[in-house]
Structure formats: C-alpha cells, structure tokens
Design a protein around this motif. Structure first.
Motif, PDB file in Angstrom:
ATOM      1  N   ARG A  49       0.823  -1.225   0.000  1.00 18.78           N
ATOM      2  CA  ARG A  49       0.000   0.000   0.000  1.00 18.78           C
ATOM      3  C   ARG A  49       0.855   1.272   0.000  1.00 18.78           C
ATOM      4  O   ARG A  49       0.357   2.350  -0.255  1.00 18.78           O
ATOM      5  N   ASP A 111      -9.860   7.777  14.153  1.00 15.59           N
ATOM      6  CA  ASP A 111      -9.865   8.020  12.719  1.00 15.59           C
ATOM      7  C   ASP A 111      -8.937   9.200  12.418  1.00 15.59           C
ATOM      8  O   ASP A 111      -9.108  10.285  12.993  1.00 15.59           O
ATOM      9  N   ASP A 113      -8.621  11.100   9.784  1.00 12.93           N
ATOM     10  CA  ASP A 113      -9.276  12.273   9.196  1.00 12.93           C
ATOM     11  C   ASP A 113      -9.952  13.112  10.279  1.00 12.93           C
ATOM     12  O   ASP A 113      -9.912  14.346  10.243  1.00 12.93           O
ATOM     13  N   THR A 127       1.925  14.894   1.232  1.00 15.67           N
ATOM     14  CA  THR A 127       0.624  14.419   1.714  1.00 15.67           C
ATOM     15  C   THR A 127       0.332  13.004   1.210  1.00 15.67           C
ATOM     16  O   THR A 127      -0.210  12.170   1.941  1.00 15.67           O
ATOM     17  N   GLU A 128       0.725  12.727  -0.028  1.00 17.66           N
ATOM     18  CA  GLU A 128       0.441  11.392  -0.588  1.00 17.66           C
ATOM     19  C   GLU A 128       1.174  10.307   0.212  1.00 17.66           C
ATOM     20  O   GLU A 128       0.621   9.239   0.474  1.00 17.66           O
ATOM     21  N   CYS A 132      -0.633   7.208   2.163  1.00 19.12           N
ATOM     22  CA  CYS A 132      -0.266   5.804   1.912  1.00 19.12           C
ATOM     23  C   CYS A 132       0.135   5.107   3.209  1.00 19.12           C
ATOM     24  O   CYS A 132      -0.247   3.958   3.448  1.00 19.12           O
ATOM     25  N   ARG A 134      -0.808   5.888   6.228  1.00 21.81           N
ATOM     26  CA  ARG A 134      -2.036   5.709   7.009  1.00 21.81           C
ATOM     27  C   ARG A 134      -2.806   4.473   6.522  1.00 21.81           C
ATOM     28  O   ARG A 134      -3.228   3.625   7.313  1.00 21.81           O
ATOM     29  N   ASN A 135      -2.970   4.369   5.193  1.00 22.98           N
ATOM     30  CA  ASN A 135      -3.740   3.242   4.658  1.00 22.98           C
ATOM     31  C   ASN A 135      -3.040   1.908   4.922  1.00 22.98           C
ATOM     32  O   ASN A 135      -3.689   0.898   5.200  1.00 22.98           O
ATOM     33  N   ASP A 139      -4.588  -1.189   7.430  1.00 26.28           N
ATOM     34  CA  ASP A 139      -5.040  -2.451   6.843  1.00 26.28           C
ATOM     35  C   ASP A 139      -4.379  -3.669   7.477  1.00 26.28           C
ATOM     36  O   ASP A 139      -4.589  -4.786   7.027  1.00 26.28           O
TER      37      ASP A 139
ATOM     38  N   GLY B  14     -12.466   0.845   2.187  1.00 25.05           N
ATOM     39  CA  GLY B  14     -11.334   1.188   1.325  1.00 25.05           C
ATOM     40  C   GLY B  14     -10.228   0.160   1.386  1.00 25.05           C
ATOM     41  O   GLY B  14      -9.322   0.156   0.561  1.00 25.05           O
ATOM     42  N   THR B  15     -10.298  -0.710   2.386  1.00 28.21           N
ATOM     43  CA  THR B  15      -9.286  -1.773   2.540  1.00 28.21           C
ATOM     44  C   THR B  15      -9.994  -3.046   3.008  1.00 28.21           C
ATOM     45  O   THR B  15     -11.100  -2.985   3.553  1.00 28.21           O
ATOM     46  N   PRO B  16      -9.340  -4.199   2.836  1.00 26.40           N
ATOM     47  CA  PRO B  16      -9.949  -5.438   3.355  1.00 26.40           C
ATOM     48  C   PRO B  16     -10.232  -5.367   4.856  1.00 26.40           C
ATOM     49  O   PRO B  16     -11.245  -5.884   5.320  1.00 26.40           O
ATOM     50  N   GLN B  35      -8.136  -1.056  -7.559  1.00 23.14           N
ATOM     51  CA  GLN B  35      -7.077  -0.044  -7.547  1.00 23.14           C
ATOM     52  C   GLN B  35      -6.823   0.500  -8.952  1.00 23.14           C
ATOM     53  O   GLN B  35      -5.726   0.365  -9.504  1.00 23.14           O
ATOM     54  N   VAL B  44      -4.238   6.589  -3.959  1.00 25.16           N
ATOM     55  CA  VAL B  44      -3.084   5.703  -3.744  1.00 25.16           C
ATOM     56  C   VAL B  44      -3.153   5.059  -2.361  1.00 25.16           C
ATOM     57  O   VAL B  44      -3.558   5.690  -1.391  1.00 25.16           O
ATOM     58  N   GLY B  45      -2.750   3.801  -2.334  1.00 23.34           N
ATOM     59  CA  GLY B  45      -2.719   3.087  -1.056  1.00 23.34           C
ATOM     60  C   GLY B  45      -4.069   2.590  -0.595  1.00 23.34           C
ATOM     61  O   GLY B  45      -4.182   1.976   0.462  1.00 23.34           O
ATOM     62  N   LEU B  46      -5.101   2.847  -1.382  1.00 24.31           N
ATOM     63  CA  LEU B  46      -6.454   2.449  -0.987  1.00 24.31           C
ATOM     64  C   LEU B  46      -6.968   1.373  -1.961  1.00 24.31           C
ATOM     65  O   LEU B  46      -6.378   1.143  -3.016  1.00 24.31           O
ATOM     66  N   ASN B  47      -8.051   0.759  -1.617  1.00 22.53           N
ATOM     67  CA  ASN B  47      -8.781  -0.156  -2.503  1.00 22.53           C
ATOM     68  C   ASN B  47      -8.193  -1.565  -2.566  1.00 22.53           C
ATOM     69  O   ASN B  47      -7.295  -1.889  -1.813  1.00 22.53           O
ATOM     70  N   PHE B  48      -8.756  -2.371  -3.474  1.00 16.58           N
ATOM     71  CA  PHE B  48      -8.567  -3.811  -3.413  1.00 16.58           C
ATOM     72  C   PHE B  48      -7.863  -4.340  -4.668  1.00 16.58           C
ATOM     73  O   PHE B  48      -8.224  -3.981  -5.791  1.00 16.58           O
ATOM     74  N   ALA B 202      -3.977  13.145  -3.460  1.00 14.06           N
ATOM     75  CA  ALA B 202      -3.098  13.594  -2.369  1.00 14.06           C
ATOM     76  C   ALA B 202      -1.774  14.154  -2.873  1.00 14.06           C
ATOM     77  O   ALA B 202      -1.191  15.027  -2.239  1.00 14.06           O
ATOM     78  N   ALA B 203      -1.325  13.664  -4.032  1.00 16.96           N
ATOM     79  CA  ALA B 203      -0.055  14.157  -4.578  1.00 16.96           C
ATOM     80  C   ALA B 203      -0.140  15.640  -4.926  1.00 16.96           C
ATOM     81  O   ALA B 203       0.882  16.312  -5.043  1.00 16.96           O
ATOM     82  N   GLN B 284     -12.601   6.391   1.965  1.00 19.36           N
ATOM     83  CA  GLN B 284     -11.247   6.908   2.204  1.00 19.36           C
ATOM     84  C   GLN B 284     -10.945   7.022   3.694  1.00 19.36           C
ATOM     85  O   GLN B 284      -9.841   7.388   4.070  1.00 19.36           O
ATOM     86  N   ARG B 285     -11.914   6.668   4.530  1.00 24.00           N
ATOM     87  CA  ARG B 285     -11.727   6.802   5.970  1.00 24.00           C
ATOM     88  C   ARG B 285     -11.161   5.506   6.569  1.00 24.00           C
ATOM     89  O   ARG B 285     -11.118   4.468   5.928  1.00 24.00           O
TER      90      ARG B 285
END
Lengths: 177, 335
Positions: A49, A111, A113, A127-128, A132, A134-135, A139, B14-16, B35, B44-48, B202-203, B284-285
């Motif tokens: 991720r 959370d 956010d 920020t990106e 990343c 955080r995600n 997970d 947004g994630t498993p 993704q 980025v960094g999110l999704n399946f 985010a970029a 996205q949370r």
C-alpha cells in the motif's frame, strides 16, 4: 524539507512532556528496531500500500514527549529510531500530534481524518506519502499497538491498557469542553 | 398502513480490514472498488487487488453481507476495455451488484451478465422519474443512488413513480456531485474525478502552516482555504474551498461548507417513505470510522424497526469540520 509545525492546540504546554521516558535514546533504539522488524514480518503485505513511498522517511512527532520517531517503512531497508528535537533529520513528511492520539491511531481506535479535522493531527510535507502510510497501517490484521504490547508480554499489555484508559479519559475531557 | 420495509445498511470499505470491520459491525452490504480508474475513490494506497477482493467477498458472504463493487467512473471515449475487464472480474468473483455511472458499462453488464444487478451510481446524478425510468428500461437498473439534493418528501413522491429501488446517503461527506462540481478538480490538478477516479489526489495537496498556527490548504498551485489556529478543517476539495468574491466580505464557501451529512434524526421519515437502502459515505476513511459509524446506524435502524425510539450515537467527532447537517433531506435551504 518541511517547516517546523507549531500549533496552539498541540504544544507540550507548561507542564513539559508528561510522557517523558527516562531512557536515553541510544537505549531506546534497539527496542524500536526490534518492534519495526516484528511488525514487518507479521504484516508483509502492508508495504504494497505504500508504493514508491516505502523509500520515504517519515518524522513522527509526538509533541508531548521529548523526542521524535524517524521511520523508513522499506522492507529492504527498515529504519525506525528515536531522534532529538533540535535537529530533525531530512524527511519527506512529518506527522505531529499528542502521544495518546498517535497511539490510538496505531490502535485503530481513532480516525485520522477526524483528528485532522479537529486540528489535533498536523501533516506537513508529502501528503500522498502520509496517506499511503495511514492506509498501510490501517489495513494490518491486528492493531500495531496491540502487536507491540504483545512483544513485551503481560507488562506490555498492562501498559497498553493503562494508556488506553488514559486516552479514553482524554477523549472524554475533550468531548466535555 | 403498509408494513415498514427494513432498509439495507450499505457501508464503505477502502481496505480489506475496513470491509471486515463493516461486516462485523452489522453491514447488510459493503461497497468497495479496485485499484484503478474504474473506481471514483481511486486514491493511492487504498482499494482492493483482485486477490483481496476475492478473499473479501468470501468473508462478507460468510457473514451474510453482500458486496457491491464500484465501477462508478466514466470511461474516456474509446477506452472502455478496463471497465469491461473489471465487470468480468466482479462477475467471476461473485459480486452481488456493480455500481455504475456510465451507460456503456451498464450496457455491457446488461448484455454479458444479465443476472448481475446494476445499481446506478450517484455520479450519474439521476433524480427525476424520467431519467430513472430510462436507466431501468434500457439497462435493467435495479437500484438508483440518489444525489444529495432531494427532500424526504420528494423522495417519497419519486418512489411512487419509479420501478426500482432507491438508496439514499445518510452519513458522511456532504458532496453534492451535481452541476458538474466533480469536474472542478480537473482544472486544478489535471486529473479527473469522473474519469481517473481521483478528486483532489493527495499528490496535489499540500498543507502549509504559519507561525500563528493557521493552516493553508493548497491544491495544485492554488490556495483553496486557510483555517485559523482554532478553526476546524475540512477536505482539500474545490467544492469545499473558501474563496474571495466581490459580493461577500472575507472568505466565502461558494459551493459547500466543510460539513458532513448526518441523517440520523431523519431515519424514521426515510423508512416511512419507503427507501430501500441507506448509504454511509467514507471509503477513504479508517476502519475506526467504519466500525463506529456502521455500529451506530445498525443500532439506530434496528431500534426503529423494533418500534423503539432510535438510539443515536454522537458521531460529530467523526464529521468533516466537526459540523453536521441533515442537508437537503430536511430542507432545500440547508446552508
């Protein structure tokens, strides 16, 4: 490089650093190294991720303790150590917040956010990369805070429970304001 | 009086890990995406990945929860192949429905997988009986996700005229996704919400702090808001930006304020109106958000269906700008 974050909401305050540990940093760093390697072994998929940001350096700044944490979440070259506040090393992004807020993020009880909206979490730099990270951390199967506590057995779990109670009380106080 | 139909609770992931949290907290269905650009939360960094989606669908189905896959962007002309591949994948993995916005994607599902349910995304912005009837007639759409511009009374009236199910947002980002607002980000970032799936990627976002503790939000080359030291913040999107204009003194939220929808007090009215599904925004949370919000609305819906006073948890700490509104559900003058 990023500028030093300052916030009227996030200062350590007149009481100094309530979570100041007695350990010198050179004693702390082997423990941090052990922690990050254990988390990496337990959660190899989390690095996917991060994408290219796995090579980035993050400065994690718990504003109410006297040092900061320096993280490079690269499975090929993991780095996690405590650094002093005077001369922060080069970093792609900086994440600042109170220690208990950062802990509850790692415990998947908060959370990110929401902390950002309330201005209790400050993000500067890339920020990106922060999103990343955080995600990736969000997970993992078991909360990072719990995995770290488990490494230290019953004393670790007792410490985490005490910190959880402190965080819960801090939340209640904030909600009552 | 007709018996009340229990609405499904449609929850974000947004994630498993977030999907598992939603299932465990009592979601009737979870919506999530891949993704890539087929997904309107292509961050980025999110999704399946396909492998994660397969495992997640299995987990959800084992828990009695449906999985709705978001293919809710618009393919650029002549580039529909990726969307078709994701439809094929979703059908193969056993998705319960695909949420689509584009008629080419809807037509492909209708022709190739007639048993796969099509839900019309909010991105299609269909809110009139005529528009919805068109999608039902031509593509066999089974459910429409309504844009957040309608009152409960309008939804009740609409339900009497259309031959499909209705899903309404009940919590989360109060982004109206109408009047071309989702195209605004293109002008500033060069990326399209509707075709690349990335609103304010985010970029392109930077937060700059001043010595007085104020914070500026920069999107691309433009400052879109500046928050005072004690002011709560919002998302870095153009439609939530604060601008200077001749008609107003100081900064002005020209589109929407940083505020979240919270329709918890409207749930009994929405259930009485016959709404089939309640949607919680927030792929996205974090999973902490998913766990808390899903659990709160699960309890509230179950209480109402049991004829009890709904128990409404305080969710304001999770809202954007720590402010909430019932939006257009209550009144057209929500601002």
């Amino acid at each position: 490089m990023t500028s030093e974050p300052q916030s009227s909401r996030l200062g350590a305050g007149p009481g100094g650093f309530p979570f100041a540990p007695p350990l010198p940093l050179f004693l702390l760093n082997p423990i941090l190294k052990r922690i990050v390697h254990r988390i990496a072994v337990q959660n190899p998929d989390m690095f996917d991720r991060l994408g290219p940001h796995r090579h980035a350096y993050f400065l994690i700044d718990p504003v109410d303790i006297p040092f900061m944490l320096y993280l490079r979440p690269d499975p090929e070259a993991l780095d996690f150590r405590a650094v002093g506040r005077r001369n922060p090393p080069p970093h792609a992004a900086r994440i600042s917040g109170k220690f208990l807020d950062l802990l509850t993020l790692m415990d998947t009880e908060q959370d990110g956010d929401a902390l950002f909206f309330s201005r209790d979490l400050i993000v500067t730099g890339d920020t990106e990369a922060v999103v990343c990270l955080r995600n990736a951390l969000d997970d993992v199967d078991d909360p990072i805070a719990e995995s770290v506590a488990d490494m230290f057995g019953p004393p670790g779990r007792a410490a985490l429970n005490a910190l959880r109670r402190a965080a819960e009380n801090a939340q209640k106080r904030k909600g009552a304001k | 009086m007709n018996a009340m139909v229990k609405p499904e609770l449609i929850c974000p992931a947004g994630t498993p890990a977030a999907l598992r949290s939603a299932v465990d907290a009592g979601a009737d269905a979870v919506y999530c995406g891949y993704q890539n650009a087929t997904n309107a939360r292509n961050f980025v960094g999110l999704n399946f990945t396909p492998e994660e989606m397969e495992k997640s669908i299995r987990y959800a189905h084992d828990g009695g929860t449906k999985v709705l896959i978001t293919l809710n962007t618009f393919p650029p002309a002549g580039k529909v192949e990726l969307w078709k591949e994701m439809v094929d994948l979703s059908a193969r993995l056993g998705a319960d429905a695909c949420i689509v916005a584009d008629i080419a994607v809807a037509a492909y599902i209708r022709d190739t997988y007639p048993d796969l349910r099509i839900h019309l995304s909010v991105q299609a912005a269909a809110s009139s009986p005529e528009a919805i009837e068109y999608y039902v007639r031509e593509f066999g759409v089974k459910r429409v996700v309504l844009p957040r511009i309608m009152t409960v009374s309008e939804i009740r009236g609409l339900l009497k005229e259309i031959p499909c199910e209705v899903e309404t947002f009940i919590f989360g980002n109060h982004g109206l996704m109408v009047e071309g607002r989702c195209s605004l980000t293109n002008y500033v970032t060069g990326q399209s919400t509707n075709m690349d799936g990335a609103c304010s990627p985010a970029a392109c976002v930077k937060y700059e702090r001043a010595d007085d503790g104020s914070m500026s939000t920069i999107l691309g080359d433009y400052m879109i808001d500046r928050f005072g030291p004690e002011e709560t913040a919002g998302y870095p999107t153009i439609c939530k930006g604060r601008y200077k204009c001749d008609a107003r003194d100081g900064g002005y939220y020209a589109f929407e304020e940083p505020i979240s929808l919270n329709a918890s007090t409207m749930l009994p009215d929405l259930i009485n109106a016959g709404v089939h599904a309640f949607k919680i925004e927030g792929r996205q949370r974090s999973r902490a958000y998913v766990k808390k919000v899903v659990a709160a609305f699960r309890e509230a819906v179950d209480s109402i269906m049991a004829g009890q006073e709904p128990k409404l948890a305080d969710l304001v700490a999770l809202t954007e700008g720590q402010k909430q509104t019932e939006g257009a559900l209550k009144t057209k003058k929500w601002r």
